[in-house]
Design a protein around this motif. Structure first.
Motif, PDB file in Angstrom:
ATOM      1  N   GLY A  78      12.778   2.729  -2.626  1.00 54.82           N
ATOM      2  CA  GLY A  78      13.215   3.933  -1.950  1.00 54.82           C
ATOM      3  C   GLY A  78      12.433   4.263  -0.703  1.00 54.82           C
ATOM      4  N   VAL A  79      12.237   5.562  -0.477  1.00 54.70           N
ATOM      5  CA  VAL A  79      11.633   6.060   0.753  1.00 54.70           C
ATOM      6  C   VAL A  79      10.209   5.564   0.931  1.00 54.70           C
ATOM      7  N   LYS A  80       9.410   5.611  -0.124  1.00 54.84           N
ATOM      8  CA  LYS A  80       8.008   5.197  -0.005  1.00 54.84           C
ATOM      9  C   LYS A  80       7.883   3.728   0.369  1.00 54.84           C
ATOM     10  N   ALA A  81       8.735   2.900  -0.212  1.00 53.55           N
ATOM     11  CA  ALA A  81       8.665   1.474   0.095  1.00 53.55           C
ATOM     12  C   ALA A  81       9.069   1.208   1.545  1.00 53.55           C
ATOM     13  N   PHE A  82      10.128   1.874   2.016  1.00 53.50           N
ATOM     14  CA  PHE A  82      10.552   1.615   3.394  1.00 53.50           C
ATOM     15  C   PHE A  82       9.554   2.157   4.394  1.00 53.50           C
ATOM     16  N   GLU A  83       8.888   3.237   4.071  1.00 48.84           N
ATOM     17  CA  GLU A  83       7.847   3.763   4.972  1.00 48.84           C
ATOM     18  C   GLU A  83       6.769   2.709   5.201  1.00 48.84           C
ATOM     19  N   LEU A  84       6.338   2.035   4.131  1.00 44.94           N
ATOM     20  CA  LEU A  84       5.324   0.986   4.279  1.00 44.94           C
ATOM     21  C   LEU A  84       5.889  -0.221   5.009  1.00 44.94           C
ATOM     22  N   VAL A  85       7.165  -0.538   4.782  1.00 43.80           N
ATOM     23  CA  VAL A  85       7.803  -1.654   5.491  1.00 43.80           C
ATOM     24  C   VAL A  85       7.833  -1.364   6.991  1.00 43.80           C
ATOM     25  N   ALA A  86       8.188  -0.132   7.366  1.00 44.62           N
ATOM     26  CA  ALA A  86       8.236   0.226   8.785  1.00 44.62           C
ATOM     27  C   ALA A  86       6.856   0.116   9.420  1.00 44.62           C
ATOM     28  N   LYS A  87       5.818   0.577   8.720  1.00 47.26           N
ATOM     29  CA  LYS A  87       4.456   0.454   9.261  1.00 47.26           C
ATOM     30  C   LYS A  87       4.067  -1.006   9.427  1.00 47.26           C
ATOM     31  N   PHE A  88       4.485  -1.847   8.474  1.00 43.72           N
ATOM     32  CA  PHE A  88       4.176  -3.277   8.597  1.00 43.72           C
ATOM     33  C   PHE A  88       4.861  -3.870   9.832  1.00 43.72           C
ATOM     34  N   CYS A  89       6.109  -3.484  10.086  1.00 39.00           N
ATOM     35  CA  CYS A  89       6.829  -4.004  11.249  1.00 39.00           C
ATOM     36  C   CYS A  89       6.168  -3.593  12.561  1.00 39.00           C
ATOM     37  N   TYR A  90       5.558  -2.415  12.610  1.00 39.47           N
ATOM     38  CA  TYR A  90       4.881  -1.937  13.809  1.00 39.47           C
ATOM     39  C   TYR A  90       3.424  -2.391  13.877  1.00 39.47           C
ATOM     40  N   GLY A  91       2.913  -3.093  12.845  1.00 37.82           N
ATOM     41  CA  GLY A  91       1.534  -3.561  12.852  1.00 37.82           C
ATOM     42  C   GLY A  91       0.523  -2.480  12.538  1.00 37.82           C
ATOM     43  N   VAL A  92       0.972  -1.373  11.938  1.00 35.18           N
ATOM     44  CA  VAL A  92       0.075  -0.271  11.602  1.00 35.18           C
ATOM     45  C   VAL A  92      -0.739  -0.638  10.354  1.00 35.18           C
ATOM     46  N   LYS A  93      -1.939  -0.108  10.265  1.00 37.70           N
ATOM     47  CA  LYS A  93      -2.805  -0.396   9.124  1.00 37.70           C
ATOM     48  C   LYS A  93      -2.190   0.136   7.822  1.00 37.70           C
ATOM     49  N   LEU A  94      -2.220  -0.708   6.804  1.00 37.03           N
ATOM     50  CA  LEU A  94      -1.796  -0.279   5.468  1.00 37.03           C
ATOM     51  C   LEU A  94      -2.507  -1.142   4.437  1.00 37.03           C
ATOM     52  N   GLU A  95      -2.472  -0.699   3.192  1.00 37.62           N
ATOM     53  CA  GLU A  95      -3.153  -1.404   2.108  1.00 37.62           C
ATOM     54  C   GLU A  95      -2.165  -1.793   1.026  1.00 37.62           C
ATOM     55  N   LEU A  96      -2.250  -3.068   0.652  1.00 38.25           N
ATOM     56  CA  LEU A  96      -1.507  -3.521  -0.520  1.00 38.25           C
ATOM     57  C   LEU A  96      -2.369  -3.250  -1.751  1.00 38.25           C
ATOM     58  N   THR A  97      -1.782  -2.604  -2.761  1.00 36.14           N
ATOM     59  CA  THR A  97      -2.488  -2.314  -4.013  1.00 36.14           C
ATOM     60  C   THR A  97      -1.591  -2.690  -5.181  1.00 36.14           C
ATOM     61  N   CYS A  98      -2.163  -2.623  -6.388  1.00 32.78           N
ATOM     62  CA  CYS A  98      -1.372  -2.912  -7.585  1.00 32.78           C
ATOM     63  C   CYS A  98      -0.279  -1.872  -7.789  1.00 32.78           C
ATOM     64  N   ALA A  99      -0.402  -0.707  -7.164  1.00 36.63           N
ATOM     65  CA  ALA A  99       0.592   0.345  -7.337  1.00 36.63           C
ATOM     66  C   ALA A  99       1.797   0.180  -6.426  1.00 36.63           C
ATOM     67  N   ASN A 100       1.654  -0.559  -5.302  1.00 35.05           N
ATOM     68  CA  ASN A 100       2.780  -0.672  -4.369  1.00 35.05           C
ATOM     69  C   ASN A 100       3.232  -2.099  -4.108  1.00 35.05           C
ATOM     70  N   VAL A 101       2.482  -3.082  -4.575  1.00 32.61           N
ATOM     71  CA  VAL A 101       2.806  -4.458  -4.207  1.00 32.61           C
ATOM     72  C   VAL A 101       4.148  -4.893  -4.789  1.00 32.61           C
ATOM     73  N   VAL A 102       4.486  -4.452  -5.999  1.00 34.70           N
ATOM     74  CA  VAL A 102       5.757  -4.867  -6.599  1.00 34.70           C
ATOM     75  C   VAL A 102       6.923  -4.286  -5.814  1.00 34.70           C
TER      76      VAL A 102
END
Length: 627
Positions: A78-102
């Protein structure tokens, strides 16, 4: 919690109500709608990372739309996953964790973020983090498996659920003692070798090894379908049945409030707040019953009884109730009286306790006991249990049922036939003594004074008067609640026991006499004569002889003490005479005495008499002061 950092740019997103905006300074040319949230973004960063977004943006441009609107209602996470996807596309800093990696792994697959659209794309990054970090950690694997619930179909297709379960099952089935540290993970204060660290220096101290139940609490946080698959994977690796049963019991106590009656109020309220519905609880009981190992003793009787009691409260299907009764009956000898006191939860049954259920459990136990050969029957002679001194399972169950009968006997609604049927179900040889049964019958008669004489006699015939102890016989002989015929039988067997006991006392007394014929016969008979009685007689005779020797030795010591006391008194008198002389001191008198004795021994040969006198075997002569 392990994490993996991606991107290097500062965060360039801000939220206004139900919309996200990119603050790069350029006007947005594409709007991505995910649920009720809209993301105002730019085409190029999205098209350079996602095959799906590239196609959708291209289709929108072909339609002549100035601001392309893309709708992604089914994106995993949903929304939380796409927010992180958008940040990844723009090269913004983010963290992969056990709570969001799946969620990100499923979303990246959904959006086709492969290496074709850029090296180090989101699919490869999430896969790398899953395989090299998450699946190597027990805690992170548990958390990742929990997040699979939200995107289960996608996680199943990508085999994330399977990989997490395989990792957890392997670690749970591995003996933690092989590694020197608990399987839960090494902490910051523990070295790879298992020793405790202080300021980075190994102290040599070892952490305590984990028990086999260290993983129970962690896996109980999983939903039952995932938990069931995990247990199945452990069973395929031949984990101990006792461990599986322990985990099932722990899991059941988390979600069945009826099993936690003895817990504190705070604990109970927490569990009740998260408790599933009655239908879900009924389904859980049936599933746990089907998953429990069938071997005797792997699950505690107390847990099985609690499960049966909860099943009756929730009106679970009869097949499940019957299975639980059979499991309890298989190990009824391990139950306690408190376990059997199950209240009735049906308005159609008048009795306070469920006597019918206990009778069915007893019948299951007796059927198994007979099929396996059971224990050798016990016999009673003179009120003593003959044979093995240890209680067999059947005798333990007989004692348990007698105690149960005494507890339910005061119930005025308990019919005589039901009481009699349960008492008679126990085989006669299972009771070495009938004192417990007599107590239950007496309580029942006291609580049911309206019984007729034939009914009283039928109940009293359940017990064998020959198997009552002297104390029970004495009580029964004065019990006016018993029928007269039973009292006469009790008096007869009481007199018989008293005569037998008195005769045995006289026999033992005669055998303790050293000149009696039975004793001499037991001592001089052959190996096959006398048996165990002869051995007992020999032991008594040996004890008697030893006591005689001791008595003689004490008499001799008393005589020696008397003689020494007399010698001391004589020496004391002589010393007082020497000390009263006016011209000689004690030293001169001893010298004079020694000289006189030496002269007399040389003249008339009386040296031996002097030696005998010093040894205390003759009377000593009195010495005059002038020698």
């Amino acid at each position: 919690m392990a994490c993996m950092k991606l991107g290097s740019k500062a965060d360039a997103f801000r939220r206004q109500g139900q919309a996200w905006f990119c603050t790069t300074g350029l006007p947005s040319d594409v709007i991505v709608e995910v649920g009720e949230m809209s993301f105002h973004l730019h085409k190029f960063p999205l098209m350079s990372r996602s095959g799906v977004l590239e196609r959708l943006i291209g289709e929108a441009s072909d339609n002549g739309e100035e601001d392309s609107i893309i709708r992604l209602p089914d994106i995993p996470g949903g929304v939380k996953a796409f927010e992180l996807v958008a940040k990844f596309c723009y090269g913004v800093k983010l963290e992969l964790t056990c709570a969001n990696v799946v969620h990100l792994r499923c979303a990246s697959e959904y959006l086709e973020m492969t290496e074709e659209y850029g090296e180090g794309n989101l699919i490869s990054q999430t896969e790398l983090f899953l395989n090299q970090v998450i699946l190597r950690s027990w805690k992170d694997s548990i958390k990742a498996l929990q997040t699979c619930e939200d995107v289960l179909p996608h996680a199943e297709d990508l085999h994330i659920v399977k990989r997490c379960i395989e990792s957890l099952a392997t670690r749970a089935c591995t003996d933690p003692n092989l590694f020197g540290w608990p399987m839960m993970e090494r902490g910051p204060m523990q070295s790879p070798g298992g020793s405790v660290l202080w300021n980075g220096i190994s102290t040599g101290a070892r952490l305590r090894n984990a028990r086999s139940d260290w993983w129970y609490e962690d896996v109980s946080s999983l939903s039952f379908p995932l938990y069931k698959r995990l247990i199945s994977a452990m069973e395929s690796r031949r984990i101990k049945q006792e461990t599986i049963a322990g985990s099932l019991a722990f899991y059941a106590k988390q979600y069945l409030p009826g099993l936690n009656r003895r817990h504190s109020l705070g604990e109970s309220s927490i569990r009740l707040a998260a408790a599933p519905s009655e239908e879900e609880q009924k389904h859980l009981i049936e599933e746990i019953d089907s998953m429990l190992p069938v071997q005797k003793g792997v699950a505690s009787t107390k847990f099985l009884v609690g499960l049966l009691r909860t099943a009756m409260i929730l009106h679970v299907g009869p097949s499940c109730v019957s299975n639980l009764e059979k499991r309890i009956g298989m190990q009824l000898d391990q139950a306690t009286l408190e376990d059997l006191l199950m209240p009735n939860f049906s308005y159609s049954i008048e009795t306070l306790y469920n006597v019918d259920c206990v009778q069915r459990i007893l019948e299951h136990f007796l059927a198994i006991d007979q099929s396996t050969g059971g224990a050798s029957p016990c016999s009673v002679e003179d009120g003593q249990l003959m044979g093995s001194p240890s209680l067999t399972p059947i005798t333990m169950v007989a004692k348990l049922i007698d105690g149960y009968l005494a507890e339910v006997a005061p119930d005025v609604n308990l019919k005589p036939m039901k009481f009699q049927a349960l008492a008679a179900a126990v085989p006669d040889y299972a009771r070495p003594l009938d004192d417990g049964l007599y107590r239950a019958i007496d309580i029942y008669l006291k609580a049911h004074p309206w019984l007729t004489d034939p009914e009283r006699e039928r109940l009293c015939r359940l017990m064998d008067c020959q198997k009552l102890s002297l104390e029970a016989c004495t009580h029964a002989a004065q019990n006016d609640r018993l029928p007269l015929r039973i009292i006469v039988q009790v008096l007869f067997f009481e007199q018989l026991q008293l005569r037998t006991s008195i005769a045995g006392c006289f026999l033992v007394s005669d055998n303790l006499d050293g000149g009696s014929r039975p004793l001499r016969g037991g001592l001089t008979g052959g190996p096959g004569e006398g048996g165990g009685w002869a051995m007992a007689v020999r032991e008594n005779q040996a004890l008697k002889v030893g006591m005689d020797h001791m008595r003689i030795r004490v008499s001799e010591l008393e005589k020696e003490c008397m003689s020494m006391r007399q010698e001391i008194e004589k020496l004391g008198k002589g010393r007082s005479m020497w000390a009263s002389g006016p011209k000689f001191g004690l030293k001169q008198m001893c010298s004079a005495q020694a000289g006189s004795v030496s002269d007399q021994g040389a003249k008339n040969g009386k040296v031996e008499k002097v030696k005998d006198r010093h040894q205390g075997k003759q009377k000593k002569k009195k010495l005059s002061p002038d020698g």
